[in-house]
Design a protein around this motif. Structure first.
Motif, PDB file in Angstrom:
ATOM      1  N   ASP A   1      -4.767   7.755  -1.881  1.00 37.72           N
ATOM      2  CA  ASP A   1      -3.494   8.098  -1.319  1.00 37.72           C
ATOM      3  C   ASP A   1      -2.607   8.750  -2.301  1.00 37.72           C
ATOM      4  OD1 ASP A   1      -1.090   7.328   0.167  1.00 37.72           O
ATOM      5  OD2 ASP A   1      -0.975   5.130  -0.344  1.00 37.72           O
TER       6      ASP A   1
ATOM      7  N   LYS B   1       1.226   8.303  -3.184  1.00 37.57           N
ATOM      8  CA  LYS B   1       2.362   7.478  -2.871  1.00 37.57           C
ATOM      9  C   LYS B   1       3.933   8.094  -3.055  1.00 37.57           C
ATOM     10  CE  LYS B   1       0.566   2.854  -2.875  1.00 37.57           C
ATOM     11  NZ  LYS B   1      -0.594   2.527  -3.349  1.00 37.57           N
TER      12      LYS B   1
ATOM     13  N   GLY C   1       5.554   4.932   1.790  1.00 40.10           N
ATOM     14  CA  GLY C   1       4.372   4.505   2.354  1.00 40.10           C
ATOM     15  C   GLY C   1       3.100   5.171   2.332  1.00 40.10           C
TER      16      GLY C   1
ATOM     17  N   TYR D   1      -8.533  -4.593   1.084  1.00 41.62           N
ATOM     18  CA  TYR D   1      -8.122  -3.834   0.509  1.00 41.62           C
ATOM     19  C   TYR D   1      -7.941  -3.702  -0.940  1.00 41.62           C
ATOM     20  CZ  TYR D   1      -4.569   0.367  -0.268  1.00 41.62           C
ATOM     21  OH  TYR D   1      -4.101   1.241  -0.757  1.00 41.62           O
TER      22      TYR D   1
ATOM     23  N   GLU E   1      -3.310  -4.369  -6.651  1.00 42.89           N
ATOM     24  CA  GLU E   1      -3.077  -5.122  -5.514  1.00 42.89           C
ATOM     25  C   GLU E   1      -4.048  -5.454  -4.616  1.00 42.89           C
ATOM     26  OE1 GLU E   1      -0.328  -3.540  -2.633  1.00 42.89           O
ATOM     27  OE2 GLU E   1      -1.401  -1.499  -2.704  1.00 42.89           O
TER      28      GLU E   1
ATOM     29  N   ASN F   1      -4.634  -5.623  -0.389  1.00 43.49           N
ATOM     30  CA  ASN F   1      -4.069  -5.726   0.926  1.00 43.49           C
ATOM     31  C   ASN F   1      -5.036  -6.433   2.036  1.00 43.49           C
ATOM     32  OD1 ASN F   1      -1.628  -4.609   0.430  1.00 43.49           O
ATOM     33  ND2 ASN F   1      -2.461  -2.435   0.357  1.00 43.49           N
TER      34      ASN F   1
ATOM     35  N   ARG G   1      -5.764  -5.642   4.998  1.00 41.40           N
ATOM     36  CA  ARG G   1      -5.728  -4.819   6.188  1.00 41.40           C
ATOM     37  C   ARG G   1      -6.280  -3.394   5.724  1.00 41.40           C
ATOM     38  NH1 ARG G   1      -2.226  -1.832   4.361  1.00 41.40           N
ATOM     39  NH2 ARG G   1      -0.611  -2.690   2.872  1.00 41.40           N
TER      40      ARG G   1
ATOM     41  N   GLY H   1      -5.662   0.365   5.264  1.00 44.34           N
ATOM     42  CA  GLY H   1      -4.700   1.018   4.471  1.00 44.34           C
ATOM     43  C   GLY H   1      -3.885   2.263   5.408  1.00 44.34           C
ATOM     44  N   ASP H   2      -2.838   2.614   5.126  1.00 43.26           N
ATOM     45  CA  ASP H   2      -2.321   3.712   5.865  1.00 43.26           C
ATOM     46  C   ASP H   2      -1.543   4.740   4.977  1.00 43.26           C
ATOM     47  OD1 ASP H   2      -0.484   5.186   7.585  1.00 43.26           O
ATOM     48  OD2 ASP H   2       0.039   3.799   8.858  1.00 43.26           O
ATOM     49  N   PRO H   3      -2.055   5.659   4.732  1.00 44.96           N
ATOM     50  CA  PRO H   3      -2.918   6.754   5.474  1.00 44.96           C
ATOM     51  C   PRO H   3      -4.354   6.717   5.037  1.00 44.96           C
ATOM     52  CG  PRO H   3      -1.607   7.932   3.630  1.00 44.96           C
ATOM     53  CD  PRO H   3      -1.302   6.631   3.514  1.00 44.96           C
ATOM     54  N   GLU H   4      -4.710   5.699   4.425  1.00 47.60           N
ATOM     55  CA  GLU H   4      -6.255   5.722   3.867  1.00 47.60           C
ATOM     56  C   GLU H   4      -7.173   5.856   5.305  1.00 47.60           C
ATOM     57  OE1 GLU H   4      -3.951   4.002   2.595  1.00 47.60           O
ATOM     58  OE2 GLU H   4      -4.565   3.587   0.348  1.00 47.60           O
TER      59      GLU H   4
END
Ligand code: AMP
Ligand code: GLY
Length: 419
Positions: free
Chosen positions: A212, A214, A226, A269, A283, A285, A287, A289-292
Motif C-alpha cells: 500500500d 499510505k 486510506g 490481513y 496491525e 485487519n 477483511r 484491504g483497500d486498495p490492496e
C-alpha cells in the motif's frame, strides 16, 4: 447463486467485478455500492452498518451468500446475526473480528503467543501515558484502541506531538469511546508490506502480497490516507519472508484464537514492518484491504466465489490458489483536499477512454447520465503488465484518460519496488 456484497468502496467494486466473472453466479447485489458496482451488480440502498436492514433484504431475496467488505459491520457482529438467521455469510464472527476492532485485544494475543510485534503498554489516564512517554522518549507511536477509520495511529516524532496525540484521544475524545484506552508503542523502522490470507480456521492460504502507499504525497510525504495506491506482488515479500509470516504470524494467530474458542473464518490481513530483526506485525485487519484488493484480485485466476464457498464449508485444503505472474499497479485518484475536507458532486470525465486497464470506482455516484465524485478516494486505476515497470506505465497511461476538477494522485506508485 444469488450473492450480496456489502460496502461501497474500491474494494467492493473489485470484489463485485471478480465475483461477477463466476460461472456459479446468477444474480449479484451490492449494498449500498457505487457507480462502479452498478455496472456489474444491482445496487440496493441499504447502509453497510444497517445490519437489520441487510438481513431483512437477504432473507426476502433468498440471498445464497453475503460477502462483507468493510470492518464496521464485521466488528458489529453481522456474521453472527446472519448465521443465526440461517444465512451464509463470508467474514469472521464478532469475537474474531475483535482482532481489528480492539488493538489491545490484538496486542495481548500477540504478546501472549510470542507473535513478533512492537512492545506496547495500555493507558487510560493522560498523566500515566505522558509520564511513560517522558521516560522512554520519542519517536513513539500512540494508537486508539478501537476502530478509527485508519486515523487512529499517531507516529509522534517529539514530546510535543506525543502530548498532542494523547490529549486528542483521551481528553478531547476525538474518537469517542473507541479512544477510551490508548496503546503507547515502540516505534519500528523498516519497509511495510501487507500479507492477506484466507482461512477456514484450519487451512491458511496466503494471497498474493501487496504494498500500500499510505501517505498522500510522493516519496511518502504528508499525512496518512486510506491508501493512495498499491502494487502486487511486493518484491520485498520473498518466499522466505512468506514462510516466516505463515509460521510465526498466521498459524500462531489462528491457533491462538482457536485456543480462546474462536474459529477464524475469512480474510486475515496482517500489516507488517520489515525491521532489522525480522517482520513485525503493525496491525491485523479482519477483511480485504483497500486498495490492496484492487491489485490482488485482478491477478487471481481462481473463481473467488468457489474459494469463498470452500472456506465456508471448511474445505479450503482442497484449493490451490493460482496467480497471474504479471504485476498489478493501482493508482488512486483522489478529490482535491483529501485526506482533509473535499467537495463531492464533481463530474468525472474520460472513464470510457480507458482501453488497457481496469478502473475501479470508490467514491463515485451515477447522477442521470453523468458519473460524479462522491468521496475522498474517487477511483482506483489498475494496470497489469510484466515487468512491474510495464504495469506502472499502463496504470499511468490509463490515468491520463481520466479527469475531474481538482483531481490529485501520487506519481510514484510502485517506484519503490523498482529499486
Ligand atoms: P496501523 O493502522 O496500526 O497499521 O497503523 C497505521 C500506520 O502507522 C502503519 O501503516 C505504519 O506506517 C504506522 N505504524 C503503526 N504502528 C507503528 C509502529 N509500531 N512503529 C512505526 N510505525 C507504525
Ligand atoms: N490498506 C489498508 C487497509 O485496508 O486497512
Amino acid at each position: 447463486m444469488k450473492v450480496l456484497i456489502i460496502g461501497s468502496g474500491g474494494r467492493e467494486h473489485t470484489l463485485a467485478w471478480k465475483i461477477s466473472q463466476s460461472p456459479k453466479l446468477t444474480k449479484l447485489y451490492c449494498a449500498p455500492g457505487n457507480a462502479g458496482t452498478a455496472i456489474v451488480a444491482e445496487n440496493v440502498p441499504i447502509a453497510d452498518n444497517d445490519i437489520a436492514g441487510l438481513k431483512d433484504f437477504a432473507v426476502k431475496n433468498s440471498i445464497d451468500l453475503t460477502i462483507v467488505g468493510p470492518e464496521i459491520p464485521l466488528v458489529m457482529g453481522i456474521v453472527d446475526e446472519f448465521e443465526a438467521a440461517g444465512l451464509k455469510i463470508f467474514g469472521p464472527s464478532k469475537a474474531a473480528a475483535k482482532i481489528e476492532g480492539s488493538k489491545i485485544f490484538a496486542k495481548n494475543l500477540m504478546h501472549k503467543y510470542n507473535i513478533p510485534t512492537a512492545e506496547a503498554i495500555v493507558y487510560e489516564k493522560v498523566e500515566d501515558a505522558l509520564n511513560f512517554v517522558k521516560k522512554v522518549g520519542t519517536p513513539i507511536v500512540i494508537k486508539v484502541d478501537g476502530l478509527a477509520a485508519g486515523k487512529g495511529v499517531f507516529v509522534a516524532k517529539d514530546q510535543k506531538e506525543a502530548e498532542e496525540a494523547v490529549k486528542r484521544i483521551l481528553v478531547d475524545k476525538e474518537f469517542g469511546a473507541a479512544g477510551n484506552k490508548i496503546i503507547v508503542e515502540e516505534c519500528l523502522k523498516g519497509e511495510e508490506v501487507s500479507i492477506l490470507a484466507i482461512t477456514d480456521g484450519e487451512t491458511i492460504l496466503p494471497l498474493a502480497s501487496a504494498q500500500d502507499h499510505k501517505r498522500v504525497f510522493d516519496r511518502d510525504e504528508g499525512p496518512n490516507t486510506g491508501g493512495m495506491g498499491a502494487y502486487s506482488p511486493a518484491p520485498i515479500a520473498t518466499s522466505e519472508l512468506l514462510n516466516m509470516v505463515q509460521e510465526k504470524v498466521l498459524k500462531k494467530t489462528v491457533a491462538a484464537l482457536k485456543e480462546a474458542g474462536i474459529i477464524y473464518k475469512g480474510i486475515l490481513y496482517c500489516g507488517l514492518m520489515m525491521t532489522a530483526s525480522g517482520p513485525m506485525v503493525l496491525e491485523f485487519n479482519c477483511r480485504f484491504g483497500d486498495p490492496e484488493t484492487q491489485v490482488i484480485l485482478p491477478r487471481m485466476k481462481n473463481d473467488l466465489l468457489e474459494v469463498i464457498l470452500s472456506t465456508l464449508d471448511s474445505r479450503l485444503s482442497t484449493i490451490a490458489l493460482d496467480w497471474d505472474p504479471r504485476s498489478a499497479v493501482c493508482v488512486v485518484l483522489a478529490a482535491g483536499g483529501y485526506p482533509g475536507n473535499y467537495e463531492k458532486g464533481i463530474e468525472i470525465k474520460g472513464l470510457d477512454n480507458v482501453k488497457d486497464g481496469v478502473v475501479f470506482h470508490a467514491g463515485t455516484k451515477a447522477v442521470d447520465v453523468k458519473i460524479t465524485t462522491n468521496g475522498g478516494r474517487v477511483l482506483g486505476v489498475v494496470g497489469l503488465g510484466a515487468p512491474l515497470k510495464e504495469a506502472i506505465r499502463k496504470a499511468y497511461d490509463a490515468v491520463k484518460q481520466i479527469n475531474f476538477d481538482k483531481m490529485h494522485f501520487r506519481k510514484d506508485i510502485g517506484a519503490k519496488a523498482l529499486k
